[in-house]
Write an enzyme that holds these catalytic residues in place. Structure first.
Site, PDB file in Angstrom:
ATOM      1  N   ASN A  84      -3.819   7.176   7.903  1.00 55.06           N
ATOM      2  CA  ASN A  84      -4.586   6.002   7.125  1.00 55.06           C
ATOM      3  C   ASN A  84      -4.564   4.684   7.936  1.00 55.06           C
ATOM      4  O   ASN A  84      -5.010   3.681   7.601  1.00 55.06           O
ATOM      5  CB  ASN A  84      -4.328   5.792   5.864  1.00 55.06           C
ATOM      6  CG  ASN A  84      -4.890   6.753   4.755  1.00 55.06           C
ATOM      7  OD1 ASN A  84      -5.868   7.437   5.253  1.00 55.06           O
ATOM      8  ND2 ASN A  84      -4.079   6.909   3.685  1.00 55.06           N
TER       9      ASN A  84
ATOM     10  N   ASN B 252       0.807  -1.097  -0.004  1.00 58.57           N
ATOM     11  CA  ASN B 252      -0.094  -0.049  -0.034  1.00 58.57           C
ATOM     12  C   ASN B 252       0.951   1.388   0.098  1.00 58.57           C
ATOM     13  O   ASN B 252       1.487   1.448   0.738  1.00 58.57           O
ATOM     14  CB  ASN B 252      -0.838  -0.082   1.033  1.00 58.57           C
ATOM     15  CG  ASN B 252      -1.772   1.088   1.411  1.00 58.57           C
ATOM     16  OD1 ASN B 252      -1.737   1.816   0.456  1.00 58.57           O
ATOM     17  ND2 ASN B 252      -2.490   1.150   2.453  1.00 58.57           N
ATOM     18  N   GLN B 253       0.812   1.978  -1.052  1.00 60.05           N
ATOM     19  CA  GLN B 253       1.760   3.118  -1.107  1.00 60.05           C
ATOM     20  C   GLN B 253       1.256   4.437  -0.288  1.00 60.05           C
ATOM     21  O   GLN B 253       1.829   5.360  -0.612  1.00 60.05           O
ATOM     22  CB  GLN B 253       2.176   3.530  -2.602  1.00 60.05           C
ATOM     23  CG  GLN B 253       0.786   3.865  -3.433  1.00 60.05           C
ATOM     24  CD  GLN B 253       0.888   4.232  -4.963  1.00 60.05           C
ATOM     25  OE1 GLN B 253       2.085   4.824  -5.263  1.00 60.05           O
ATOM     26  NE2 GLN B 253       0.236   3.733  -5.816  1.00 60.05           N
ATOM     27  N   ASP B 254       0.044   4.193   0.276  1.00 60.63           N
ATOM     28  CA  ASP B 254      -0.315   5.180   1.242  1.00 60.63           C
ATOM     29  C   ASP B 254      -0.668   4.994   2.543  1.00 60.63           C
ATOM     30  O   ASP B 254      -1.549   5.587   3.186  1.00 60.63           O
ATOM     31  CB  ASP B 254      -1.501   5.749   0.468  1.00 60.63           C
ATOM     32  CG  ASP B 254      -1.625   7.417   0.820  1.00 60.63           C
ATOM     33  OD1 ASP B 254      -0.851   7.949   1.052  1.00 60.63           O
ATOM     34  OD2 ASP B 254      -2.931   7.803   0.810  1.00 60.63           O
ATOM     35  N   LEU B 255      -0.108   4.045   3.164  1.00 59.87           N
ATOM     36  CA  LEU B 255      -0.251   3.657   4.502  1.00 59.87           C
ATOM     37  C   LEU B 255       0.491   4.600   5.373  1.00 59.87           C
ATOM     38  O   LEU B 255       1.528   4.295   6.083  1.00 59.87           O
ATOM     39  CB  LEU B 255       0.152   2.362   4.724  1.00 59.87           C
ATOM     40  CG  LEU B 255      -0.195   1.413   6.179  1.00 59.87           C
ATOM     41  CD1 LEU B 255      -1.765   1.332   6.045  1.00 59.87           C
ATOM     42  CD2 LEU B 255       0.432   0.160   6.202  1.00 59.87           C
TER      43      LEU B 255
END
Length: 286
Positions: A196, A189-192
């Site tokens: 988030n 997951n490139q936005d963890l």
């Protein structure tokens, strides 16, 4: 419906103004489709309209209307793949409307409220649960790198060359080399980042809002290393890099280099240049 201020930056993105103008009707359509009672928007969404929703049977949920960008295209597939193990459950999905109905986290406190080391403890426990083997429909990290290699130089020129060209060249060199030499491929997951991951009743912490790729484990540490939520200073960035690498058994140099490359790839969005991203790259290069 008043559009949340956090979404107004999308007016500068291709198709953003039209999407924002259509949100009230889209919200009404989804509420009717799933027979939802919806509340006022949460104030933290920057690329999606996110509202609390109650189902007819009393289930507390969240309705998420996504801006149709490529990074969030397979969010529903990722949530379905994890099936509630370390991430919120997907309750329903309408791909044509880019609408998701997902489990609501109560109390929903974000991980960023914890001290840095306590937050890293939670991430160390959570990340390995999300490293599942995966394939299509998810974009591979190598494919994403090819896209960043095209878009970053163009965005840098369009933004008026806001920082030294050497950072662009370094990022492209690092990303190309890393993409070609990856280890085992898992769902990442490139936005963890620490906003988030939310506290929940079903589990202590659950991941939300994934931007999934299939790539090596080292890449999955990047959002926490880079994220300003747990402190924006050279010491805080290096502390997160050191702890995540050591305690998750990751190659520190690859985590560092992925962080530099991805942070540069995300350093410009539309007309916005994220100066904090450039600071992080400078600190990691020192």
């Amino acid at each position: 419906m008043r559009i949340p201020d956090e979404l107004t930056w999308l007016r500068a993105m291709p198709g953003g103004a039209q999407w924002l103008a259509g949100l009230p009707e889209l919200l009404t359509t989804c509420a009717r489709h799933w027979s939802l009672r919806v509340g006022p928007p949460f104030g933290h969404g920057t690329t999606s309209l996110v509202v609390p929703a109650d189902l007819p049977d009393g289930t507390r949920a969240v309705l998420k209307l996504q801006f149709p960008d490529s990074e969030s295209e397979h969010e529903a597939a990722a949530l379905r793949h994890w099936d509630g193990d370390g991430a919120v459950r997907l309750l329903a999905h309408d791909p044509d409307l880019r609408a998701l109905l997902i489990e609501r986290c109560d109390p929903g406190t974000p991980l960023r409220v914890l001290p840095l080391d306590d937050a890293v403890d939670a991430v160390v426990a959570l990340l390995p649960r999300l490293w599942l083997p995966a394939d299509r429909p998810f974009l591979s990290l190598a494919e994403a790198v090819r896209g960043w290699a095209v878009r970053l130089p163009a965005a840098w020129e369009r933004a008026g060359r806001p920082y030294e060209r050497r950072f662009v060249d370094l990022a492209l060199d690092l990303l190309t080399g890393l993409a070609a030499s990856q280890g085992e491929q898992v769902l990442v997951n490139q936005d963890l980042h620490a906003s988030n991951v939310l506290r929940a009743t079903r589990e202590p912490w659950l991941a939300i809002d994934p931007k999934p790729l299939v790539g090596e484990r080292e890449f999955s540490a990047v959002p926490i290393v880079r994220g300003t939520e747990l402190g924006h200073s050279p010491a805080a960035v290096r502390r997160r890099l050191d702890r995540l690498s050591a305690e998750l058994g990751l190659d520190r140099s690859r985590v560092r280099d992925w962080t530099i490359g991805h942070t540069m790839a995300w350093s410009i969005a539309g007309d916005t240049v994220f100066t904090d991203h450039i600071e992080i790259v400078r600190w990691l290069l020192d």
